[in-house]
Design a protein around this motif. Sequence first.
Motif, PDB file in Angstrom:
ATOM      1  N   GLN A 228       0.824  -1.203   0.000  1.00 13.74           N
ATOM      2  CA  GLN A 228       0.000   0.000   0.000  1.00 13.74           C
ATOM      3  C   GLN A 228       0.856   1.250   0.000  1.00 13.74           C
ATOM      4  O   GLN A 228       1.770   1.398   0.814  1.00 13.74           O
ATOM      5  N   ASN A 229       0.531   2.173  -0.911  1.00 14.57           N
ATOM      6  CA  ASN A 229       1.111   3.509  -0.901  1.00 14.57           C
ATOM      7  C   ASN A 229       0.348   4.364   0.113  1.00 14.57           C
ATOM      8  O   ASN A 229      -0.878   4.468   0.042  1.00 14.57           O
ATOM      9  N   THR A 230       1.061   4.969   1.050  1.00 12.56           N
ATOM     10  CA  THR A 230       0.377   5.744   2.093  1.00 12.56           C
ATOM     11  C   THR A 230      -0.377   6.944   1.524  1.00 12.56           C
ATOM     12  O   THR A 230      -1.275   7.471   2.188  1.00 12.56           O
ATOM     13  N   TYR A 231      -0.011   7.400   0.323  1.00  9.96           N
ATOM     14  CA  TYR A 231      -0.706   8.529  -0.301  1.00  9.96           C
ATOM     15  C   TYR A 231      -1.864   8.089  -1.202  1.00  9.96           C
ATOM     16  O   TYR A 231      -2.600   8.924  -1.717  1.00  9.96           O
ATOM     17  N   ASP A 232      -2.019   6.799  -1.399  1.00  6.24           N
ATOM     18  CA  ASP A 232      -3.072   6.255  -2.248  1.00  6.24           C
ATOM     19  C   ASP A 232      -4.376   6.216  -1.453  1.00  6.24           C
ATOM     20  O   ASP A 232      -4.419   5.707  -0.329  1.00  6.24           O
ATOM     21  N   LYS A 233      -5.445   6.732  -2.033  1.00  3.01           N
ATOM     22  CA  LYS A 233      -6.717   6.798  -1.322  1.00  3.01           C
ATOM     23  C   LYS A 233      -7.633   5.608  -1.590  1.00  3.01           C
ATOM     24  O   LYS A 233      -8.623   5.419  -0.863  1.00  3.01           O
ATOM     25  N   VAL A 234      -7.332   4.809  -2.604  1.00  2.00           N
ATOM     26  CA  VAL A 234      -8.174   3.646  -2.879  1.00  2.00           C
ATOM     27  C   VAL A 234      -8.187   2.676  -1.698  1.00  2.00           C
ATOM     28  O   VAL A 234      -9.253   2.151  -1.336  1.00  2.00           O
ATOM     29  N   PRO A 235      -7.044   2.398  -1.030  1.00  3.14           N
ATOM     30  CA  PRO A 235      -7.106   1.510   0.132  1.00  3.14           C
ATOM     31  C   PRO A 235      -7.874   2.081   1.325  1.00  3.14           C
ATOM     32  O   PRO A 235      -8.053   1.379   2.321  1.00  3.14           O
ATOM     33  N   CYS A 236      -8.319   3.327   1.221  1.00  2.14           N
ATOM     34  CA  CYS A 236      -9.040   3.969   2.332  1.00  2.14           C
ATOM     35  C   CYS A 236     -10.548   3.812   2.227  1.00  2.14           C
ATOM     36  O   CYS A 236     -11.292   4.318   3.083  1.00  2.14           O
ATOM     37  N   VAL A 237     -11.018   3.137   1.190  1.00  2.00           N
ATOM     38  CA  VAL A 237     -12.454   2.910   1.014  1.00  2.00           C
ATOM     39  C   VAL A 237     -12.707   1.436   0.732  1.00  2.00           C
ATOM     40  O   VAL A 237     -11.791   0.731   0.300  1.00  2.00           O
ATOM     41  N   PRO A 238     -13.924   0.973   0.970  1.00  2.00           N
ATOM     42  CA  PRO A 238     -14.992   1.618   1.722  1.00  2.00           C
ATOM     43  C   PRO A 238     -14.546   1.951   3.153  1.00  2.00           C
ATOM     44  O   PRO A 238     -13.605   1.363   3.667  1.00  2.00           O
ATOM     45  N   LEU A 239     -15.239   2.877   3.762  1.00  2.00           N
ATOM     46  CA  LEU A 239     -14.808   3.419   5.048  1.00  2.00           C
ATOM     47  C   LEU A 239     -15.010   2.430   6.198  1.00  2.00           C
ATOM     48  O   LEU A 239     -15.946   1.637   6.191  1.00  2.00           O
ATOM     49  N   GLU A 240     -14.128   2.556   7.196  1.00  2.00           N
ATOM     50  CA  GLU A 240     -14.323   1.763   8.415  1.00  2.00           C
ATOM     51  C   GLU A 240     -15.656   2.102   9.077  1.00  2.00           C
ATOM     52  O   GLU A 240     -16.305   1.234   9.668  1.00  2.00           O
ATOM     53  N   ASP A 241     -16.067   3.360   8.976  1.00  2.00           N
ATOM     54  CA  ASP A 241     -17.352   3.762   9.559  1.00  2.00           C
ATOM     55  C   ASP A 241     -18.524   3.024   8.923  1.00  2.00           C
ATOM     56  O   ASP A 241     -19.615   2.967   9.501  1.00  2.00           O
ATOM     57  N   MET A 242     -18.295   2.475   7.730  1.00  2.00           N
ATOM     58  CA  MET A 242     -19.335   1.710   7.047  1.00  2.00           C
ATOM     59  C   MET A 242     -19.204   0.218   7.343  1.00  2.00           C
ATOM     60  O   MET A 242     -19.956  -0.592   6.806  1.00  2.00           O
ATOM     61  N   VAL A 306       7.956  10.634  -9.999  1.00  2.00           N
ATOM     62  CA  VAL A 306       7.293  10.648  -8.703  1.00  2.00           C
ATOM     63  C   VAL A 306       8.317  10.897  -7.607  1.00  2.00           C
ATOM     64  O   VAL A 306       9.510  10.635  -7.766  1.00  2.00           O
ATOM     65  N   THR A 307       7.829  11.420  -6.514  1.00  2.00           N
ATOM     66  CA  THR A 307       8.632  11.592  -5.311  1.00  2.00           C
ATOM     67  C   THR A 307       8.307  10.456  -4.354  1.00  2.00           C
ATOM     68  O   THR A 307       7.141  10.189  -4.087  1.00  2.00           O
ATOM     69  N   SER A 308       9.344   9.788  -3.861  1.00  2.00           N
ATOM     70  CA  SER A 308       9.153   8.669  -2.948  1.00  2.00           C
ATOM     71  C   SER A 308       9.793   9.002  -1.613  1.00  2.00           C
ATOM     72  O   SER A 308      10.927   9.471  -1.547  1.00  2.00           O
ATOM     73  N   LYS A 309       9.058   8.761  -0.537  1.00  2.00           N
ATOM     74  CA  LYS A 309       9.471   9.160   0.810  1.00  2.00           C
ATOM     75  C   LYS A 309       9.570   7.960   1.747  1.00  2.00           C
ATOM     76  O   LYS A 309       9.187   6.843   1.418  1.00  2.00           O
ATOM     77  N   GLN A 310      10.050   8.228   2.949  1.00  2.00           N
ATOM     78  CA  GLN A 310      10.007   7.246   4.037  1.00  2.00           C
ATOM     79  C   GLN A 310       8.548   7.028   4.421  1.00  2.00           C
ATOM     80  O   GLN A 310       7.832   7.974   4.759  1.00  2.00           O
ATOM     81  N   PRO A 311       8.044   5.793   4.371  1.00  2.00           N
ATOM     82  CA  PRO A 311       6.641   5.555   4.743  1.00  2.00           C
ATOM     83  C   PRO A 311       6.411   5.797   6.235  1.00  2.00           C
ATOM     84  O   PRO A 311       7.280   5.532   7.062  1.00  2.00           O
ATOM     85  N   ASP A 312       5.241   6.314   6.545  1.00  2.00           N
ATOM     86  CA  ASP A 312       4.865   6.592   7.927  1.00  2.00           C
ATOM     87  C   ASP A 312       3.486   5.991   8.167  1.00  2.00           C
ATOM     88  O   ASP A 312       2.497   6.419   7.563  1.00  2.00           O
ATOM     89  N   ALA A 313       3.415   4.995   9.020  1.00  2.00           N
ATOM     90  CA  ALA A 313       2.141   4.319   9.267  1.00  2.00           C
ATOM     91  C   ALA A 313       1.083   5.281   9.797  1.00  2.00           C
ATOM     92  O   ALA A 313      -0.114   5.092   9.554  1.00  2.00           O
ATOM     93  N   ASP A 314       1.494   6.328  10.497  1.00  2.00           N
ATOM     94  CA  ASP A 314       0.524   7.272  11.050  1.00  2.00           C
ATOM     95  C   ASP A 314      -0.157   8.109   9.967  1.00  2.00           C
ATOM     96  O   ASP A 314      -1.192   8.726  10.227  1.00  2.00           O
ATOM     97  N   SER A 315       0.434   8.132   8.758  1.00  2.00           N
ATOM     98  CA  SER A 315      -0.141   8.943   7.679  1.00  2.00           C
ATOM     99  C   SER A 315      -1.071   8.144   6.780  1.00  2.00           C
ATOM    100  O   SER A 315      -1.651   8.691   5.846  1.00  2.00           O
ATOM    101  N   VAL A 316      -1.230   6.856   7.042  1.00  2.00           N
ATOM    102  CA  VAL A 316      -2.112   6.026   6.220  1.00  2.00           C
ATOM    103  C   VAL A 316      -3.543   6.541   6.300  1.00  2.00           C
ATOM    104  O   VAL A 316      -4.092   6.728   7.394  1.00  2.00           O
ATOM    105  N   CYS A 317      -4.125   6.825   5.147  1.00  2.00           N
ATOM    106  CA  CYS A 317      -5.515   7.290   5.042  1.00  2.00           C
ATOM    107  C   CYS A 317      -5.758   8.600   5.799  1.00  2.00           C
ATOM    108  O   CYS A 317      -6.831   8.818   6.369  1.00  2.00           O
TER     109      CYS A 317
END
Length: 320
Positions: A228-242, A306-317
Amino acid sequence: MAIQYFTNIHDINTNKALLLIEASLQAYNAFNEKTPAICQTQNITPPAGYDLVNSWTGVDTIFNKDKTVECYGLVFRSQTAPYTYIFAFRGTSSTLDILDDLGIESKPFTPHDTSVMPVLGDVEIESGFFDVYSESDGDTPSMQQQMFDLIDTFNTSDKPIDQLYITGHSLGSAVCELFTLDVALSRPEVNASNYNYACPRVGNNEFVSFYEKQLAQQDPQTRTLRIQNTYDKVPCVPLEDMGYYHLTNAYLIAFYEESWSGIKKLNLLARHSALNYQAVLNCAAKSDTGICIAEKLEVPGNDYAVTSKQPDADSVCSFF
């Protein structure tokens, strides 16, 4: 259930990650909008050491009002015994346009063979994903039926399955998780594992719990790994609230397209692109740290870096 994140590619099976992103990309090459039901095998370059041996279709029930049969996946086989087979699922270029609508409905998961191992508990999955997996147009067998027919054919041939690698990107990753669980239930003798890329959330908490109880999930060599790319929004749906949740093992990368001004460009397709996933994985594999750090990483096939960074789990979604 808590997610275990990895950020160093050398902490996972690097060769497997690179092999299966290539197989996932090739699955896209098999699709042509003008003749959607015909897999364009002439466009396929199998991963090194593998041959293309078959393909399958599915019914597109999410994106079209009518049931449309489309090429959805490819089967590769290693050129030498013992034989490794790769079942690679393609995603869709329309994914980013429709994922916001997913999760409104869910339905129970029904395996191919209900007599082998029962589905325990209230295991439910997003209905659109399951429809792609299980629907038929009335003339063509469902994707689910086609793939189990392939497994049975291979296993009764002179080149039986020693290892089954299952993979996909985007929509393909969601459907390939369903197939992986189905194999565990319906053909438990098959040694199957899954690495997938940019996967949306597939099912409810009971789905995750039931999936994680399968035998393959107890072994780090065969458990499913989401990349998972932390900047990718597809892994953020469907929402946990759902009521939707992810499987519990994920390897993180972090990349985005950057504009000339240095501002993080909100190019959602760039953040989701399988080609960009592959480029960052290749970069990480070549790094002693196992992490791709690059301000302008050139991506073959794209007209931008593309710019590639150090992944940060806190930034996921985080949605920023």
